[in-house]
Design a protein around this motif. Structure first.
Motif, PDB file in Angstrom:
ATOM      1  N   SER B 286      27.156 -25.314  -0.365  1.00 25.76           N
ATOM      2  CA  SER B 286      25.863 -24.685  -0.059  1.00 25.76           C
ATOM      3  C   SER B 286      24.709 -25.660  -0.215  1.00 25.76           C
ATOM      4  CB  SER B 286      25.644 -23.467  -0.959  1.00 25.76           C
ATOM      5  OG  SER B 286      25.783 -23.828  -2.307  1.00 25.76           O
ATOM      6  N   VAL B 290      20.363 -27.001   2.311  1.00 24.03           N
ATOM      7  CA  VAL B 290      19.058 -26.994   1.662  1.00 24.03           C
ATOM      8  C   VAL B 290      18.611 -28.389   1.254  1.00 24.03           C
ATOM      9  CG1 VAL B 290      19.186 -24.641   0.804  1.00 24.03           C
ATOM     10  CG2 VAL B 290      20.193 -26.465  -0.520  1.00 24.03           C
ATOM     11  N   GLU B 351      19.719 -15.495  -4.302  1.00 25.00           N
ATOM     12  CA  GLU B 351      20.817 -16.000  -3.477  1.00 25.00           C
ATOM     13  C   GLU B 351      21.451 -17.227  -4.107  1.00 25.00           C
ATOM     14  OE1 GLU B 351      18.466 -13.651  -0.589  1.00 25.00           O
ATOM     15  OE2 GLU B 351      17.932 -15.163  -2.075  1.00 25.00           O
ATOM     16  N   GLU B 353      21.955 -19.883  -2.525  1.00 26.72           N
ATOM     17  CA  GLU B 353      21.274 -21.086  -2.033  1.00 26.72           C
ATOM     18  C   GLU B 353      20.213 -21.552  -2.993  1.00 26.72           C
ATOM     19  OE1 GLU B 353      21.302 -19.882   2.662  1.00 26.72           O
ATOM     20  OE2 GLU B 353      19.893 -19.007   1.232  1.00 26.72           O
ATOM     21  N   ALA B 356      21.765 -23.792  -5.298  1.00 30.91           N
ATOM     22  CA  ALA B 356      22.039 -25.062  -4.624  1.00 30.91           C
ATOM     23  C   ALA B 356      20.772 -25.888  -4.502  1.00 30.91           C
ATOM     24  CB  ALA B 356      22.642 -24.799  -3.243  1.00 30.91           C
TER      25      ALA B 356
END
Lengths: 158, 399
Positions: B286, B290, B351, B353, B356
């Motif tokens: 993930s 990003v 989330e 993310e 991450a």
């Protein structure tokens, strides 16, 4: 003398010397002492930040303190057998840290006389019995070698 | 293989690898935190070898790690230093919040994570790592510099803001309403004020309760008190970390020094587990989506921190090089950002993310921070020279 607390690290004590630079020490929490000297072209920065152990700091303080006093004492007692001069440190955390010269009863217990106390480079001659010690003081003592040994042990352990 | 045997092997393997990574970090002159995170990323969820069976232990160990991190941070400061830092740097501190929390919040909103995500990311990008910065300043011999107290006061201010922010965050992550959130803030403000007053006036008694000449007794008492206070704080919706921090501030003098010495190894152990567990629970797959945002955040928050440090140092009438050094010193992010992200992830309110992004961001900043502090002087001097070169040669022919 400027005293600046460094939160989370310790204290910085410094002062400006005539040539314009700053000289001082940074005393850290864990007891480490750093000698600092500022740069000439950038007075905010340090030219040197030298870590000193407590012994090294004491040696430097001696060099800068009153070496003449001890040399004089050594000279005057050179012909007297069995009489010695010694500089005994009183470390922070010693049982006599914060207590007076009278409390130590050095003369009655070890036959040692304290003729001067050096503190932060300044000499306090002939301390009276109600002279209060602080950690870091250096006692200039006179006595027999056995007495000086006993006195050193006393200052450390009480 | 037997249950316990597997767990012991896994745990032993994790600790040993952490030790090797720490040594590697020491060799390069880096903080070990990014390496711990990387180590965690490599294993666990989505990683090379899934580690099963030790989750209960490592989950609790992570909690203890956070408590110890904050306890030792509080032990470092005395109540007097906190007030000095507050008085000296409150304006710079406010500027710090505005400039550095904004980028994180903005990116979170752009990525559609809502106000909760924005609050979390704001904290992640705002708080600088006191641990990394203190170490860098010591390594570079800048403890005696005139801009160093400015940097340290800002760090103190940030830590106090954390004491307010974490309860709010805990309440928001718990899905509490606005009223409940305000109640949490009110309780924590009250708790902080009470503890600071007690620490100033009656610090001796608090230290005396915990103190003991026997090392074993002392260790048990301090650790027990820290976990008790953290647990009670957590029950009152004031986060556990803040409880530990306040206890650390209340303990002072030689008790604080002895406690620090005794608990540092434990803190290192459990904090390392905390970082690894965070990495373990983050799926490395993930991160690439990003990564671009992480780089953007890294660059923008580096500039904002340098700006904050520059402004704060200028207010204290420090010269230009000193201002640059102050700004560069503040760049490092580390343990606190992961603590904040970790709280969010455990609460399950954000989330994956976000974890991450936070990991990638901290990895970048934990390296970028010390590097920036090191190169700021040559870079600033080069910039000065080019500027002077441009202004002192207006008429000379360009060869």
């Amino acid at each position: 003398m400027e005293v600046t607390p460094l939160p989370g690290i310790g204290v910085r004590k410094d002062f400006a010397i005539r040539s314009g630079r700053r000289v001082g020490v940074v005393t850290q929490r864990d007891g480490q002492i750093d000698l600092i000297v500022s740069k000439s072209d950038d007075p905010d920065a340090c030219l040197a930040s030298l870590p000193l152990t407590t012994d090294e700091a004491a040696a430097l303080a001696n060099l800068l303190g009153a070496p003449q006093l001890v040399a004089q004492l050594n000279e005057e007692h050179a012909e007297l057998p069995g009489i010695n001069t010694k500089q005994l440190p009183l470390r922070p955390g010693s049982p006599f840290d914060g207590r007076t010269l009278g409390d130590t009863a050095l003369r009655s217990r070890t036959s040692v006389s304290v003729v001067a106390v050096m503190r932060a480079g300044q000499v306090h001659p002939s301390p009276t019995p109600d002279f209060t010690f602080t950690g870091g003081d250096i006692l200039v003592t006179v006595g027999t070698s056995e007495g000086l040994e006993a006195a050193a042990k006393m200052l450390k352990h009480g | 293989m037997d249950h316990t045997a597997l767990e012991l092997i896994e745990l032993g393997g994790v600790f040993f690898v952490l030790g090797v990574l720490g040594r590697l970090a020491g060799r390069i002159g880096l903080s070990p935190i990014p390496l711990y995170l990387l180590g965690g990323l490599c294993f666990g969820q989505g990683g090379l070898i899934p580690l099963a069976g030790i989750e209960d232990f490592t989950a609790l160990a992570s909690e203890i790690g956070v408590v110890l991190l904050l306890l030792l941070l509080g032990l470092e400061y005395s109540a007097a230093e906190l007030f000095t830092g507050l008085k000296r740097s409150w304006m710079a501190g406010l500027l710090d919040i505005v400039l550095n929390a904004a980028p994180g919040a903005i990116v979170a909103l752009i990525l559609g994570w809502g106000p909760v995500g924005a609050l979390v990311m704001a904290g992640v990008t705002y708080i600088s790592s006191s641990g990394i910065i203190a170490k860098v300043l010591g390594d570079l011999g800048r403890l005696g510099n005139r801009e160093t107290p400015v940097v340290l006061s800002i760090l103190v201010f940030e830590d106090l803001v954390m004491a307010l922010y974490l309860p709010i965050l805990t309440a928001v992550l718990g899905g509490v309403s606005l009223l409940g959130g305000m109640k949490a803030v009110g309780i924590s403000l009250l708790a902080i004020t009470v503890v600071l007053v007690i620490a100033l006036k009656f610090g001796r008694y608090v230290s005396a309760v915990v103190d003991s000449p026997d090392r074993e007794v002392f260790l048990l008492k301090v650790l027990g008190a820290a976990l008790l206070v953290a647990g009670i704080a957590s029950a009152m919706q004031v986060s556990a970390a803040v409880g530990a921090f306040l206890l650390g501030i209340a303990i002072s003098g030689s008790t604080a020094e002895n406690a620090t010495r005794m608990l540092e190894p434990l803190r290192d152990l459990f904090a390392a587990v905390f970082f690894v567990v965070f990495g373990l629970n983050t799926n490395p797959a993930s991160i690439p989506p990003v990564l671009g945002w992480a780089v953007l955040l890294a660059v923008s928050t580096t500039l904002t921190k340098i700006g904050t440090g520059w402004w704060a140092a200028r207010k204290q009438r420090v010269g230009r090089m000193g201002r640059a050094r102050a700004g560069a010193a503040l760049v490092a992010r580390g343990e606190f950002s992961i603590v904040i992200a970790g709280l969010a992830v455990t609460a399950g309110a954000v989330e994956d993310e976000l974890a991450a992004l936070a990991t990638a961001y901290v990895l970048l900043m934990a390296i970028l921070g010390p590097v920036t502090a090191r190169v700021v002087e040559p870079v600033a001097r080069a910039l000065q020279r080019t500027k002077r070169g441009n202004t002192t040669e207006p008429a000379s022919a360009r060869s």
